[in-house]
Motif scaffolding. Structure first.
Motif, PDB file in Angstrom:
ATOM      1  N   MET A  12       0.833  -1.206   0.000  1.00 28.04           N
ATOM      2  CA  MET A  12       0.000   0.000   0.000  1.00 28.04           C
ATOM      3  C   MET A  12       0.866   1.255   0.000  1.00 28.04           C
ATOM      4  O   MET A  12       0.541   2.239  -0.672  1.00 28.04           O
ATOM      5  CB  MET A  12      -0.940  -0.003   1.216  1.00 28.04           C
ATOM      6  CG  MET A  12      -2.010  -1.075   1.189  1.00 28.04           C
ATOM      7  SD  MET A  12      -3.174  -0.935  -0.188  1.00 28.04           S
ATOM      8  CE  MET A  12      -4.039   0.568   0.244  1.00 28.04           C
ATOM      9  N   TYR A  28      -9.443  -2.038  -1.044  1.00 28.05           N
ATOM     10  CA  TYR A  28      -8.454  -0.961  -1.012  1.00 28.05           C
ATOM     11  C   TYR A  28      -7.809  -0.665  -2.366  1.00 28.05           C
ATOM     12  O   TYR A  28      -7.312   0.428  -2.585  1.00 28.05           O
ATOM     13  CB  TYR A  28      -7.342  -1.285  -0.021  1.00 28.05           C
ATOM     14  CG  TYR A  28      -7.810  -1.399   1.405  1.00 28.05           C
ATOM     15  CD1 TYR A  28      -8.790  -0.561   1.921  1.00 28.05           C
ATOM     16  CD2 TYR A  28      -7.264  -2.360   2.257  1.00 28.05           C
ATOM     17  CE1 TYR A  28      -9.218  -0.671   3.232  1.00 28.05           C
ATOM     18  CE2 TYR A  28      -7.684  -2.465   3.575  1.00 28.05           C
ATOM     19  CZ  TYR A  28      -8.664  -1.615   4.051  1.00 28.05           C
ATOM     20  OH  TYR A  28      -9.077  -1.724   5.353  1.00 28.05           O
ATOM     21  N   GLU A  55     -11.522   4.036  -0.884  1.00 31.13           N
ATOM     22  CA  GLU A  55     -11.313   3.478   0.454  1.00 31.13           C
ATOM     23  C   GLU A  55      -9.816   3.286   0.741  1.00 31.13           C
ATOM     24  O   GLU A  55      -9.354   3.506   1.858  1.00 31.13           O
ATOM     25  CB  GLU A  55     -12.068   2.154   0.586  1.00 31.13           C
ATOM     26  CG  GLU A  55     -12.160   1.665   2.009  1.00 31.13           C
ATOM     27  CD  GLU A  55     -13.063   0.443   2.154  1.00 31.13           C
ATOM     28  OE1 GLU A  55     -12.937  -0.219   3.193  1.00 31.13           O
ATOM     29  OE2 GLU A  55     -13.877   0.167   1.256  1.00 31.13           O
ATOM     30  N   GLY A  56      -9.059   2.894  -0.271  1.00 27.89           N
ATOM     31  CA  GLY A  56      -7.612   2.731  -0.131  1.00 27.89           C
ATOM     32  C   GLY A  56      -6.919   4.055   0.132  1.00 27.89           C
ATOM     33  O   GLY A  56      -5.966   4.130   0.917  1.00 27.89           O
ATOM     34  N   LEU A  77      -7.651   4.993   3.675  1.00 27.15           N
ATOM     35  CA  LEU A  77      -6.837   4.178   4.575  1.00 27.15           C
ATOM     36  C   LEU A  77      -5.471   4.830   4.793  1.00 27.15           C
ATOM     37  O   LEU A  77      -4.942   4.816   5.901  1.00 27.15           O
ATOM     38  CB  LEU A  77      -6.669   2.768   4.008  1.00 27.15           C
ATOM     39  CG  LEU A  77      -5.856   1.796   4.865  1.00 27.15           C
ATOM     40  CD1 LEU A  77      -6.620   1.437   6.133  1.00 27.15           C
ATOM     41  CD2 LEU A  77      -5.530   0.541   4.058  1.00 27.15           C
TER      42      LEU A  77
END
Length: 143
Positions: free
Chosen positions: A41, A78, A98-99, A102
């Protein structure tokens, strides 16, 4: 040199790696993100549209492992995969909304983790540690 198989720099580095992994996993547990997923990520928070192959190279991971992590993060909502317009065999990875959200929670945690790991060391010491670790990495990569 005396042979002491459990008293060498490789064993020490491995032990430190295990400690760091546990520390990071503990910090990310509430977010349900593993250390490995966090690294993937982090690449995307820096730059979206990176290919799976590039991720594998940057993280020094096998392509199958990266594919599994991508699949898991995709199921969590994500990230999303998209075929590369220039090469249909290649897949690029993008963050979902949403990622991105995050990242607002995880990036400050990552900064705190880095600060904790560097605690008590000067910039010069950190630079020297990196230099020495890269030297060891080079030593094992030429064998």
């Amino acid at each position: 040199m005396k042979y002491e198989p459990l008293n060498n720099i490789g064993v020490m580095i491995h032990a430190v790696d295990l400690d760091i992994t546990k520390f990071v996993n503990d910090k990310l547990k509430a977010i349900q993100l593993t250390n490995e997923q966090n690294l993937l990520m982090a690449l995307l928070w820096e730059r979206e549209g990176i290919s799976q192959n590039e991720m594998a190279a940057k993280l020094n991971k096998d392509k199958a492992g990266i594919a599994r992590m991508i699949s898991t993060l995709e199921k969590k909502g994500y990230i999303r995969r998209k075929s590369c317009p220039n090469d249909k065999r290649s897949v690029e990875v993008y963050l979902t909304e949403e990622g991105r959200k995050l990242g607002d929670d995880v990036i400050p945690i990552n900064k705190n983790i880095i600060q904790a790991l560097n605690n008590g060391m000067t910039e010069e010491e950190i630079g020297e540690l990196r230099r020495l670790l890269m030297k060891i990495r080079g030593n094992v990569n030429i064998l």
